[in-house]
Motif scaffolding. Structure first.
Motif, PDB file in Angstrom:
ATOM      1  N   ILE A   1     -23.444  20.721  -2.479  1.00 53.00           N
ATOM      2  CA  ILE A   1     -23.144  19.451  -3.159  1.00 53.00           C
ATOM      3  C   ILE A   1     -24.360  18.615  -3.533  1.00 53.00           C
ATOM      4  O   ILE A   1     -24.216  17.574  -4.161  1.00 53.00           O
ATOM      5  CB  ILE A   1     -22.158  18.585  -2.351  1.00 53.00           C
TER       6      ILE A   1
ATOM      7  N   VAL B   1     -15.729   0.393  14.619  1.00 52.69           N
ATOM      8  CA  VAL B   1     -16.735  -0.527  15.142  1.00 52.69           C
ATOM      9  C   VAL B   1     -16.702  -1.798  14.291  1.00 52.69           C
ATOM     10  O   VAL B   1     -16.667  -1.740  13.065  1.00 52.69           O
ATOM     11  CB  VAL B   1     -18.129   0.125  15.151  1.00 52.69           C
TER      12      VAL B   1
ATOM     13  N   ALA C   1     -24.679  11.397   7.417  1.00 52.92           N
ATOM     14  CA  ALA C   1     -25.741  10.672   8.129  1.00 52.92           C
ATOM     15  C   ALA C   1     -25.470  10.694   9.633  1.00 52.92           C
ATOM     16  O   ALA C   1     -26.353  11.039  10.429  1.00 52.92           O
ATOM     17  CB  ALA C   1     -25.820   9.228   7.627  1.00 52.92           C
TER      18      ALA C   1
ATOM     19  N   ASP D   1     -25.308   5.887   3.068  1.00 55.84           N
ATOM     20  CA  ASP D   1     -24.744   4.925   2.112  1.00 55.84           C
ATOM     21  C   ASP D   1     -24.650   3.514   2.695  1.00 55.84           C
ATOM     22  O   ASP D   1     -24.669   2.540   1.945  1.00 55.84           O
ATOM     23  CB  ASP D   1     -23.352   5.383   1.662  1.00 55.84           C
TER      24      ASP D   1
ATOM     25  N   ARG E   1     -14.408  22.328  -3.832  1.00 54.63           N
ATOM     26  CA  ARG E   1     -15.859  22.181  -3.948  1.00 54.63           C
ATOM     27  C   ARG E   1     -16.532  22.344  -2.582  1.00 54.63           C
ATOM     28  O   ARG E   1     -17.628  22.881  -2.492  1.00 54.63           O
ATOM     29  CB  ARG E   1     -16.163  20.796  -4.524  1.00 54.63           C
TER      30      ARG E   1
ATOM     31  N   GLU F   1     -15.577   7.308  15.077  1.00 54.45           N
ATOM     32  CA  GLU F   1     -15.154   7.446  13.675  1.00 54.45           C
ATOM     33  C   GLU F   1     -13.851   6.668  13.436  1.00 54.45           C
ATOM     34  O   GLU F   1     -12.907   6.764  14.212  1.00 54.45           O
ATOM     35  CB  GLU F   1     -14.974   8.939  13.338  1.00 54.45           C
TER      36      GLU F   1
ATOM     37  N   ALA G   1     -25.328  12.929  -0.330  1.00 55.24           N
ATOM     38  CA  ALA G   1     -25.159  13.464   1.021  1.00 55.24           C
ATOM     39  C   ALA G   1     -26.514  13.837   1.630  1.00 55.24           C
ATOM     40  O   ALA G   1     -26.759  13.576   2.808  1.00 55.24           O
ATOM     41  CB  ALA G   1     -24.245  14.674   0.971  1.00 55.24           C
TER      42      ALA G   1
HETATM   43  P1  FAD Z   1     -19.803   8.582   4.544  1.00 55.31           P
HETATM   44  O1  FAD Z   1     -19.765   9.995   4.129  1.00 55.31           O
HETATM   45  O2  FAD Z   1     -19.178   7.581   3.709  1.00 55.31           O
HETATM   46  O3  FAD Z   1     -19.258   8.483   6.009  1.00 55.31           O
HETATM   47  C1  FAD Z   1     -19.074   7.253   6.641  1.00 55.31           C
HETATM   48  C2  FAD Z   1     -18.087   7.439   7.773  1.00 55.31           C
HETATM   49  O4  FAD Z   1     -18.061   6.260   8.560  1.00 55.31           O
HETATM   50  C3  FAD Z   1     -16.662   7.652   7.278  1.00 55.31           C
HETATM   51  O5  FAD Z   1     -16.084   8.712   7.962  1.00 55.31           O
HETATM   52  C4  FAD Z   1     -15.949   6.343   7.621  1.00 55.31           C
HETATM   53  O6  FAD Z   1     -14.579   6.507   7.907  1.00 55.31           O
HETATM   54  C5  FAD Z   1     -16.715   5.921   8.858  1.00 55.31           C
HETATM   55  N1  FAD Z   1     -16.688   4.481   9.094  1.00 55.31           N
HETATM   56  C6  FAD Z   1     -16.765   3.494   8.175  1.00 55.31           C
HETATM   57  N2  FAD Z   1     -16.726   2.305   8.791  1.00 55.31           N
HETATM   58  C7  FAD Z   1     -16.623   2.565  10.112  1.00 55.31           C
HETATM   59  C8  FAD Z   1     -16.543   1.739  11.250  1.00 55.31           C
HETATM   60  N3  FAD Z   1     -16.575   0.413  11.136  1.00 55.31           N
HETATM   61  N4  FAD Z   1     -16.425   2.316  12.473  1.00 55.31           N
HETATM   62  C9  FAD Z   1     -16.387   3.672  12.593  1.00 55.31           C
HETATM   63  N5  FAD Z   1     -16.465   4.493  11.536  1.00 55.31           N
HETATM   64  C10 FAD Z   1     -16.600   3.935  10.317  1.00 55.31           C
HETATM   65  N6  FAD Z   1     -22.981  13.253  -2.870  1.00 55.31           N
HETATM   66  C11 FAD Z   1     -23.655  14.370  -3.162  1.00 55.31           C
HETATM   67  O7  FAD Z   1     -24.786  14.533  -2.713  1.00 55.31           O
HETATM   68  N7  FAD Z   1     -23.105  15.347  -3.955  1.00 55.31           N
HETATM   69  C12 FAD Z   1     -21.844  15.252  -4.414  1.00 55.31           C
HETATM   70  O8  FAD Z   1     -21.390  16.144  -5.098  1.00 55.31           O
HETATM   71  C13 FAD Z   1     -21.091  14.105  -4.078  1.00 55.31           C
HETATM   72  N8  FAD Z   1     -19.807  13.981  -4.473  1.00 55.31           N
HETATM   73  C14 FAD Z   1     -19.084  12.898  -4.085  1.00 55.31           C
HETATM   74  C15 FAD Z   1     -17.742  12.832  -4.418  1.00 55.31           C
HETATM   75  C16 FAD Z   1     -16.972  11.758  -4.016  1.00 55.31           C
HETATM   76  C17 FAD Z   1     -15.522  11.731  -4.359  1.00 55.31           C
HETATM   77  C18 FAD Z   1     -17.577  10.685  -3.313  1.00 55.31           C
HETATM   78  C19 FAD Z   1     -16.771   9.473  -2.904  1.00 55.31           C
HETATM   79  C20 FAD Z   1     -18.924  10.726  -2.983  1.00 55.31           C
HETATM   80  C21 FAD Z   1     -19.676  11.849  -3.350  1.00 55.31           C
HETATM   81  N9  FAD Z   1     -21.017  11.961  -3.003  1.00 55.31           N
HETATM   82  C22 FAD Z   1     -21.712  13.095  -3.306  1.00 55.31           C
HETATM   83  C23 FAD Z   1     -21.688  10.921  -2.212  1.00 55.31           C
HETATM   84  C24 FAD Z   1     -21.824  11.357  -0.756  1.00 55.31           C
HETATM   85  O9  FAD Z   1     -20.644  11.938  -0.310  1.00 55.31           O
HETATM   86  C25 FAD Z   1     -22.226  10.190   0.089  1.00 55.31           C
HETATM   87  O10 FAD Z   1     -23.467   9.706  -0.392  1.00 55.31           O
HETATM   88  C26 FAD Z   1     -22.369  10.576   1.554  1.00 55.31           C
HETATM   89  O11 FAD Z   1     -21.181  11.101   2.076  1.00 55.31           O
HETATM   90  C27 FAD Z   1     -22.787   9.377   2.380  1.00 55.31           C
HETATM   91  O12 FAD Z   1     -22.843   9.767   3.698  1.00 55.31           O
HETATM   92  P2  FAD Z   1     -22.741   8.709   4.883  1.00 55.31           P
HETATM   93  O13 FAD Z   1     -22.831   9.493   6.137  1.00 55.31           O
HETATM   94  O14 FAD Z   1     -23.734   7.633   4.666  1.00 55.31           O
HETATM   95  O15 FAD Z   1     -21.315   8.031   4.736  1.00 55.31           O
END
Ligand code: FAD
Length: 962
Positions: free
Chosen positions: A270, A397, A335, A618, A371, A354, A626
């Motif tokens: 991805i 949290v 992350a 993010d 995908r 989570e 990702a």
């Molecule tokens: P996230 O993946 O958003 O994970 C955050 C987690 O924290 C979630 O599980 C959420 O439920 C949890 N959470 C939130 N608040 C709390 C809380 N208060 N307490 C406990 N848990 C909490 N990126 C790519 O590189 N390639 C791609 O092809 C791509 N396609 C995408 C398609 C879609 C539909 C979307 C929405 C995004 C896509 N992205 C893609 C972006 C990528 O998925 C994100 O940048 C990445 O997942 C961010 O990772 P993260 O760990 O920061 O957060």
């Protein structure tokens, strides 16, 4: 000297003669195969040559060569490369490799033994012109068996390669199976594992091993201090990985990549490679398929040994060892997962908290399985678990607990990886209509809740045969459009710029177009129009755009031309990107955030403004990628694993405490008591210790009754911190609530998350005033704890509690909740009952006595009403709101709206409110559930309860409830 020269000449002439004979022999054999009408003549030639000295010598050399290769390949390698084997080197010295040699060589290569690996090494190390010769040979002589070789030599290596296997569009657009099956996908066409490995190796063979390693490091930034352009965000040593693969050392290559990136199977699929490693590849016409190579390695290991990815060397459970302090990771996206993996590997006891009932973040609920298959996320979770990492789901949290409380529970440091999950909308007229939803909501319904599968309960908008538009041009838009296509919808993507400005993985866009999704570029919705009767969207008016000067993003700015276009639509999905979720920030005033709501870090680190709290992904960057999230998680892990300021015994105490807290979070939510309150109304006392600890009046929980159920919000009617229980009152109206009501004592809920929403705002009033609660039916349970708090604060309260009839009333007896409050607060609680049929109390609705009170207040004969809190059926709340508005009395409605995640992520619980004459979107789950009733646009809000009415009816029939 002269003599030596002469003998050299002689031996060289002899050797040339021998070569000639060997060559003639192979030529004759080839002619024999190709030229059947000269069979007899060729046969004679072959027999003659077979008995020639040269050929016998050659055959002996070949046998010797093979024996030495088998017995001592290491010794043989330099000979092979430096001096060359007579046979092979000789062949490579010819203009072209002969057909029979090519077949023999290929046969040896795909044998997958020491010799074949040596041959790979040999071919990897020869100059490019010989590699080209080899590729020409397989193109010409082997393309019947391997159609992907046909034409490969044209423009090879820079402009041509063997692509990974992609399922045909017509086939894949009908299901959710993986689209890009990678090189491993060729196994499905009947090729052996080794053959596939060689296809991968052929891709690797194109590499130039550039000295400046652009794929890994990128190009230097144009501005000082900026990020490198392109390259790998987690600095995988790509050239070394390719070199190892080139030499046939696939296992070592996997080992190398794992050290830099624990998620190669995910990121390989991805990552936006065209902007990163592949975007800067010097083979710019056809960059090396680095992403494909990256995920081929773990995938091939899985093919060889199912458990290959889970090897845990010298592992000692960090919780048992307890020599490092515990770490809390918040959020299980890339992350958080990487952070947890690396810290667990370093021997830290780690718990991942989570919010959802499933792990993986966007990888699970956002990116569809065609995908990114979910089992890859499960693999990562398993890896972390194997290292001792623990997971607590349904834990929010900022709601279930605070960062500070986590530290008090024994966690030394905290990593926040909560992502950016708040969907953006356009705030244009008509956006509140039914059939308009966020991509987050749609994808969560399908990916997480499996709404498209028959045996799951979550409802899904009707898609089959419908005209659907998806607004946006990124990966989310593409994933949504392709999901809808698979569910039988006719989809167009509406984008305000042109195709070339779309911020999407190029491959996904290409696949979407192949699957029949159309693009409507240079268009932006200006308004949505709905059918007056159904309230479902029927049309959109699109602004026709043109491109102006570049904006901050470097892309040309879209400008409205003033022309419009009307389009007929049945469903609209908003895929406009995400903003930051305020839940963590709202609970932590010390946590500094940017004006966009992203959590700020000190420059060059992942440290937040709160001590021992780190962030990344993010949550810090806003919607990103990702791999960048993974990179941040890695960086934070390095920073977290610093000097430990505790003694051994202090660490043991922290570990014991954090482990006990984790276990409380993991404890199954068991029904301890089931009480029949009235017809179809059940009270459950449920074990949920951490929710009970944090619950406050006015909050609710998100309940998943059973694994295939739907997520529904239920108000917390009561709680007991000591016993660790919460009370939920459920009226069986829809099929999910009816099914929940069939659960018994001893049963477990699949997941309860909370407490959610903002607690009630409580205020102390004068003795002469009263706070009026109007409860309609099961509006009473959510009212009960708020009313109790007001009474505890010393306020006077009037409860107007209405039921349909006598059979439906509850808690009114002296030993029940309302009765007990009446006894305890005799002077400060007035209770008025109403029934719709007059079977008890005042005949009529709650608005009757309320109007009397308002009139009395107006004419000075009754108490001053300081505020009205109304909870119950939406129509009742609307009527109360309209009534109190006339008297100018502050009124709060607590809204139990349609929700999915109930943490702001999906936007489903949208409440249209009017602020200064403008319609503004509020969300019941994060802005509420209590909202100022007088600013709610009830006419627009009420139809939202009809969104899934048809699906609900179908479900009732399915379960025999109707
Ligand atoms: P996230 O993946 O958003 O994970 C955050 C987690 O924290 C979630 O599980 C959420 O439920 C949890 N959470 C939130 N608040 C709390 C809380 N208060 N307490 C406990 N848990 C909490 N990126 C790519 O590189 N390639 C791609 O092809 C791509 N396609 C995408 C398609 C879609 C539909 C979307 C929405 C995004 C896509 N992205 C893609 C972006 C990528 O998925 C994100 O940048 C990445 O997942 C961010 O990772 P993260 O760990 O920061 O957060």
């Amino acid at each position: 000297m002269t003599q030596n020269k002469q003998s050299d000449k002689d031996s060289s002439a002899e050797s040339n003669y021998q070569h000639d004979e060997v060559k003639r022999y192979y030529q004759a054999k080839m002619d024999n195969e190709n030229n059947r009408h000269h069979l007899q003549e060729n046969g004679k030639k072959i027999t003659e040559l077979e008995h020639s000295e040269s050929l016998e010598l050659f055959q002996k050399q070949l046998t010797l060569l093979q024996n030495r290769l088998l017995n001592n390949p290491e010794f043989f390698q330099p000979i092979f490369i430096d001096e060359g084997s007579n046979a092979i080197v000789w062949e490579f010295q010819q203009d072209e490799l002969s057909e029979s040699f090519t077949h023999s060589l290929w046969g040896l290569i795909i044998k997958n033994d020491d010799m074949s690996n040596l041959l790979l090494r040999f071919l990897w190390n020869i100059p490019l012109k010989f590699k080209r010769k080899f590729v020409r040979a397989i193109d010409h002589h082997l393309s019947q068996r391997y159609p992907m070789f046909k034409g490969l030599s044209r423009g090879w290596p820079a402009e041509n390669n063997i692509p990974p296997y992609i399922r045909p569009a017509v086939e894949r657009a009908e299901d959710f199976d993986l689209v890009n099956q990678g090189y491993i996908g060729y196994m499905g066409l009947g090729y052996s594992f080794r053959e596939v490995e060689i296809l991968v190796w052929l891709e690797v063979l194109r590499d130039k091993q550039c000295d400046d390693r652009p794929c890994e490091l990128g190009h230097l930034p144009k501005i000082d201090g900026g990020e490198n352009e392109g390259g790998c965000p987690v600095k995988i040593h790509i050239p070394e990985m390719i070199h190892l693969m080139g030499e046939g050392k696939f296992k070592q290559a996997f080992q190398l990549i794992k050290e830099a990136n624990p998620l190669p199977n995910v990121t390989g699929r991805i990552c936006p490679q065209e902007l990163q490693c592949q975007g800067v590849c010097t083979l710019n016409k056809r960059p090396i398929e680095i992403g494909q190579l990256e995920w081929y390695l773990p995938e091939s290991e899985k093919v060889l040994t199912a458990d290959a990815n889970f090897d845990v060397e010298n592992f000692v459970n960090p919780w048992a060892k307890a020599d490092k302090p515990p770490i809390a990771v918040v959020g299980s996206g890339p992350a958080g997962l990487i952070n947890a993996y690396l810290l667990s590997k370093e021997g830290y006891p780690v718990t991942v908290f989570e919010a959802f009932h499933e792990l993986g973040g966007v990888l699970r609920y956002g990116i569809p399985e065609f995908r990114l298959p979910n089992d890859l996320i499960d693999d990562v979770v398993k890896k972390i678990s194997n290292l001792g990492g623990k997971f607590v789901t349904n834990f929010i949290v900022g709601k279930t607990t605070t960062l500070d409380a986590l530290k008090r529970a024994g966690f030394w440091k905290v990593f926040i990886g909560t992502g950016a999950g708040l969907p953006r909308f356009m705030n244009i007229p008509g956006e509140h209509h039914l059939g308009i939803l966020s991509a987050n909501e749609f994808l969560t319904r399908v990916n997480l809740m499996k709404a498209h599968l028959k045996d799951y309960e979550t409802p899904l908008p009707k898609v089959k045969g419908k005209q659907v538009i998806v607004i946006g041009g990124g990966n989310t838009a593409m994933d949504t459009a392709r999901t809808i296509r698979r569910l039988g919808g006719n989809v167009s993507i509406v984008y305000r710029r042109t195709q070339s400005e779309m911020p999407v993985r190029v491959e996904e866009l290409q696949h979407a177009l192949e699957e029949g999704i159309s693009l409507k570029v240079l268009r932006a919705p200006r308004e949505f129009i709905a059918n007056d009767k159904t309230h479902f969207v029927s049309h959109t008016v699109l602004d026709i755009m043109q491109l102006g000067e570049p904006d901050d993003s470097g892309r040309r700015r879209p400008i409205a031309t003033g022309k419009t276009e009307k389009l007929s639509v049945d469903l609209v999905i908003m895929a406009l990107g995400n903003a930051s979720n305020p839940i963590v920030k709202d609970a932590e005033p010390e946590l500094r955030t940017s004006k966009w709501g992203t959590i700020e870090v000190s420059p060059g680190t992942q440290k937040t403004t709160v001590e021992d709290v780190y962030t990344g992904g993010d949550a810090n960057r806003g919607g990103s990628t990702a791999i960048k999230a993974a990179g941040d998680g890695m960086e934070a892990a390095k920073e977290i694993a610093g000097d430990i300021p505790f003694t051994e015994s202090e660490i043991k105490t922290l570990v014991a405490s954090a482990e006990s807290y984790t276990e409380q979070g993991q404890s199954p939510q068991k029904i301890l008591k089931k009480i029949n309150l009235a017809e179809g109304v059940i009270e459950f006392v449920v074990y949920a210790p951490l929710i009970a600890k944090s619950a406050r009046a006015g909050q609710f929980v998100r309940v998943l009754g059973w694994q295939k159920g739907e997520l529904i919000p239920l108000t917390i009617a009561d709680w007991d911190k000591e016993q660790g229980t919460i009370d939920l009152v459920v009226q069986g109206l829809g099929s999910s609530s009816m099914k929940i009501n069939q659960m018994d004592e001893g049963d477990f809920f699949a997941g309860i998350a909370g407490p959610l929403g903002k607690p009630s705002k409580l205020q102390h009033y004068n003795k002469s005033e009263t706070v009026v609660f109007t409860a309609g039916g099961v509006g009473l349970p959510p009212i009960y704890p708020i009313m109790r708090e007001h009474l505890r604060m010393g306020n006077h309260v009037t409860l107007i509690s209405g039921f349909r009839n006598k059979a439906m009333k509850f808690w009114d007896e002296a030993d029940e909740r309302t009765g007990q409050l009446q006894e305890k607060y005799k002077d400060r609680l007035d209770v008025i009952y109403t029934s719709n049929d007059g079977s008890f109390g005042i005949n009529g609705f709650v608005t009757g006595p309320l109007e009397d009170m308002l009139e009395n207040m107006k004419n000075g004969s009754g108490r001053v009403i300081s505020e009205v809190v109304t909870i119950g059926p939406p129509m009742m709340m609307y009527a109360v709101s309209e009534l109190t508005k006339k008297y100018g009395v502050k009124t709060v409605a607590s809204l139990n709206s349609i929700m999915v995640d109930a943490t702001g992520m999906c936007g489903a619980c949208m409440v249209p409110v009017n602020i200064d004459g403008k319609m503004v979107r509020k969300h019941a789950c994060i802005d509420g559930p209590e909202l100022d009733a007088h600013i709610i646009d009830w006419e627009k809000f009420l139809p939202r309860f009809l969104q899934f009415k048809a699906q609900e009816e179908e479900s009732k029939v399915k379960h025999g409830f109707s």
